[in-house]
Structures are given as structure tokens and as C-alpha cells.
Motif scaffolding. Structure first.
Motif, mmCIF file in Angstrom:
data_model
loop_
_atom_site.group_PDB
_atom_site.id
_atom_site.type_symbol
_atom_site.label_atom_id
_atom_site.label_comp_id
_atom_site.label_asym_id
_atom_site.label_seq_id
_atom_site.Cartn_x
_atom_site.Cartn_y
_atom_site.Cartn_z
ATOM 1 N N GLY A 10 0.813 -1.210 0.000
ATOM 2 C CA GLY A 10 0.000 0.000 0.000
ATOM 3 C C GLY A 10 0.852 1.268 0.000
ATOM 4 O O GLY A 10 2.042 1.246 -0.281
ATOM 5 N N GLU A 142 -5.105 -5.827 -2.837
ATOM 6 C CA GLU A 142 -3.764 -6.099 -2.303
ATOM 7 C C GLU A 142 -3.806 -6.741 -0.922
ATOM 8 O O GLU A 142 -2.764 -7.164 -0.396
ATOM 9 C CB GLU A 142 -2.944 -4.798 -2.208
ATOM 10 C CG GLU A 142 -2.564 -4.189 -3.549
ATOM 11 C CD GLU A 142 -3.674 -3.342 -4.173
ATOM 12 O OE1 GLU A 142 -4.767 -3.246 -3.570
ATOM 13 O OE2 GLU A 142 -3.461 -2.805 -5.265
ATOM 14 N N ASN A 143 -4.989 -6.777 -0.311
ATOM 15 C CA ASN A 143 -5.102 -7.288 1.059
ATOM 16 C C ASN A 143 -5.860 -8.606 1.160
ATOM 17 O O ASN A 143 -6.364 -8.961 2.230
ATOM 18 C CB ASN A 143 -5.761 -6.232 1.960
ATOM 19 C CG ASN A 143 -4.832 -5.041 2.207
ATOM 20 O OD1 ASN A 143 -3.618 -5.144 2.026
ATOM 21 N ND2 ASN A 143 -5.393 -3.918 2.609
ATOM 22 N N ASP A 156 -3.405 -7.370 6.421
ATOM 23 C CA ASP A 156 -3.356 -5.916 6.607
ATOM 24 C C ASP A 156 -4.568 -5.413 7.391
ATOM 25 O O ASP A 156 -5.494 -4.834 6.827
ATOM 26 C CB ASP A 156 -3.251 -5.233 5.229
ATOM 27 C CG ASP A 156 -2.883 -3.760 5.332
ATOM 28 O OD1 ASP A 156 -2.822 -3.245 6.461
ATOM 29 O OD2 ASP A 156 -2.670 -3.143 4.282
HETATM 30 MG MG LIG Z 1 -2.034 -3.676 2.246
#
Ligand SMILES: [Mg+2]
Ligand SMILES: Nc1ncnc2c1ncn2[C@@H]1O[C@H](COP(=O)(O)OP(=O)(O)OP(=O)(O)O)[C@@H](O)[C@H]1O
Length: 275
Positions: A10, A142-143, A156
């Protein structure tokens, strides 16, 4: 010394590395809450999150590395895959159910309470009798870790805070439907039908009708609030937050608001509310 492999992700947290089968992340004010939640998830046998293993000799949190596939940048084509999306919604439901029985000590919540900013509209209304629990609220591509084309773990947990089921579904849809105009989407999601994908998420998550009716108003109110919150973080925290603001995240949020106001009725009808 064991090899430290940087994990780019991130915009905010720097210094995240993989060391063997573990991930090391710097601590923040939210970390005690994250550790308590991860401990709870472990105690109830929830498999869809890393385990918290403690702190290392440099004071970083140590988490298990979850093997699998995570979307990077540029975004992979499979982000548009509906079967994957349904699996993300089921995973989020499972997380929410697993965390729902957890009541953290109040001081851990104080650390993540949003500031009361002048001009910021209040929290959205919640369905009558709605449960509140510690939501993930950052279900970006992305998580989420996938194996065999199915979402298997959320990672995350930095944005954990009290939430309702509507908040969780709104956040998921924001990133995955996605709830944004074409110009602000990544290539694989450019032509995705956000009305159809929001319905798919609501169905796979098992969102009830009163919550569905509040989805669009909640998305609008959360978007309005996020403009104030992002500006505040840029001003007070600097770093990645200031960079994002300078790069125009404020304008992106305002374009999302406009888009939600234009498309909101179609989304609500698509959710089958008031059948
Ligand atoms: Mg992340
Ligand atoms: N426990 C984990 N298991 C597997 N992969 C992980 C794990 N933690 C992090 N990663 C990988 O590292 C990337 C970055 O980690 P993470 O999402 O925790 O931080 P970040 O997104 O960089 O931070 P922030 O969102 O706070 O700016 C993830 O997108 C993922 O690819």
C-alpha cells in the motif's frame, strides 16, 4: 542473519518485510487492537487471517506469512472474475462472523476512534438492531490472499474499527465492484458492471434487506467522511498520506461521490430492495 525481503504494498506503511515464513511490520497506534483481534481469531479457529506471533527484537510485529496469490500493481485480469469476487465476499462474511463475538477493551478502541473534524458529516445511520463488531474495512485487492482462485485470507488489519455489516460490504464493493467512475478504475475493472457485482457481493455475503437498503446511503456518507479524514491525515501525519493527497486523492473521492449520486438508484434497484 536471516534474509529480509521487502513486501511492497500500500501507500502508507514502509518497512514491511518477509523473513522466512513470517512477515515483520512496524507498529502503530492501532497495533494493540490488531493483535487482540488476531488473537481472538486464532482462539475461535478462524483460518482466514495471519497469526500474530509476538514482537521481534527490533520491536516489529511478527505475523505468519500466508502462502498464495495477492494482486499487485498493475492489477491482474482476474480481478474481474465474478467467482473470485464471490469468494472474497464469503471470506469477509466468515471474518465478520468470527470477530462478532469479540469485545475489545475500550482503551484499544480509543486508539482507532476517528477524530471529530469540523465540517465532517456524522456517521451513517445503521439498520435497527444492527450488530457492531471490529470490521476489517480495508478489503483492497492487495489485502486478500487467494489459492486455487478462491480467497483464503485477509491481511493488513491496520484499519480495523467498529463497523456494521453494511460498512464491510460497502468497503468491499468500493474496491471490487468497483464503486468508482471508469477513469479511476484499474484496467481489469474498467468495464466491470458495478451494479451486477454489488448484487453478487450482497448475495454471497448474505446481506439482509434492511442492510441492502442502506448500502448506497452508507457508501455516500462514508465517501463524504473519507474526504475529510484523508485531508486531516495528510495535514497531521504527512508521509504517505500527504503524498496521496498531493497526488489528488481528494479529487478522486469527490469524483466517486458524484458517481455514487448518479448511479445510486440503479445499484439499489439491482440489490433487489423492496421486491
Ligand atoms: Mg495492504
Ligand atoms: N501475512 C502475510 N501473508 C502473505 N503476504 C503478506 C502478508 N502480509 C503482507 N503480505 C504481502 O505484502 C504486501 C504489503 O503488506 P500489507 O498489506 O500488510 O501492508 P501495506 O499495504 O504495504 O500497508 P498499508 O496498506 O498500511 O500501506 C501485501 O499486499 C501482500 O502481498
Amino acid at each position: 542473519m536471516t534474509n529480509e525481503v521487502p513486501l511492497p504494498g500500500g501507500d502508507v506503511t514502509e518497512g514491511i518485510v518477509r523473513v522466512g515464513g513470517t512477515v515483520r511490520r512496524p507498529l502503530g497506534p492501532h497495533s494493540p487492537l490488531v493483535h487482540a483481534v488476531l488473537g481472538h481469531l486464532e482462539s475461535v479457529g478462524f483460518e482466514g487471517a495471519p497469526r500474530f506471533l509476538g514482537l521481534d527484537d527490533r520491536g516489529r510485529e511478527v505475523l505468519t506469512f500466508v502462502e498464495g496469490e495477492v494482486a499487485g500493481r498493475p492489477h491482474p485480469a482476474w480481478l474481474a472474475d465474478d467467482a473470485r469476487l464471490a469468494s472474497v465476499a464469503r471470506l469477509l462474511r466468515a471474518y465478520d462472523d468470527a470477530v462478532a463475538g469479540f469485545e475489545p477493551p475500550a482503551h484499544l478502541l480509543d486508539a482507532v476512534a476517528p477524530p471529530d473534524l469540523p465540517g465532517m458529516p456524522p456517521e451513517p445511520s445503521v439498520p435497527d438492531g444492527a450488530e457492531r463488531f471490529i470490521g476489517h474495512l480495508d478489503v483492497t485487492p492487495e489485502n486478500v490472499v487467494f489459492r486455487g482462485g478462491q480467497a483464503v485470507a485477509l491481511i493488513d488489519f491496520d484499519l480495523l474499527r467498529p463497523a456494521t455489516r453494511v460498512d464491510e460490504v460497502v468497503n468491499l464493493c468500493l474496491h471490487w465492484a468497483p464503486l468508482s467512475p471508469e477513469q479511476d478504475r484499474s484496467d481489469p475493472l474498467r468495464r466491470a458492471d458495478a451494479v451486477v457485482r454489488t448484487r453478487l457481493v450482497a448475495d454471497a455475503y448474505g446481506l439482509d434487506d434492511p442492510a441492502r437498503a442502506l448500502l448506497v446511503p452508507t457508501a455516500i456518507r462514508r465517501t463524504e467522511r473519507s474526504w475529510h479524514l484523508m485531508r486531516h491525515r495528510a495535514q497531521t501525519l504527512g508521509g504517505g498520506w500527504a503524498r496521496m493527497w498531493a497526488d489528488g486523492v481528494g479529487e478522486t473521492i469527490l469524483r466517486r461521490l458524484e458517481w455514487l449520486e448518479a448511479e445510486g438508484d440503479r445499484i439499489t434497484v439491482g440489490l433487489g430492495v423492496g421486491r
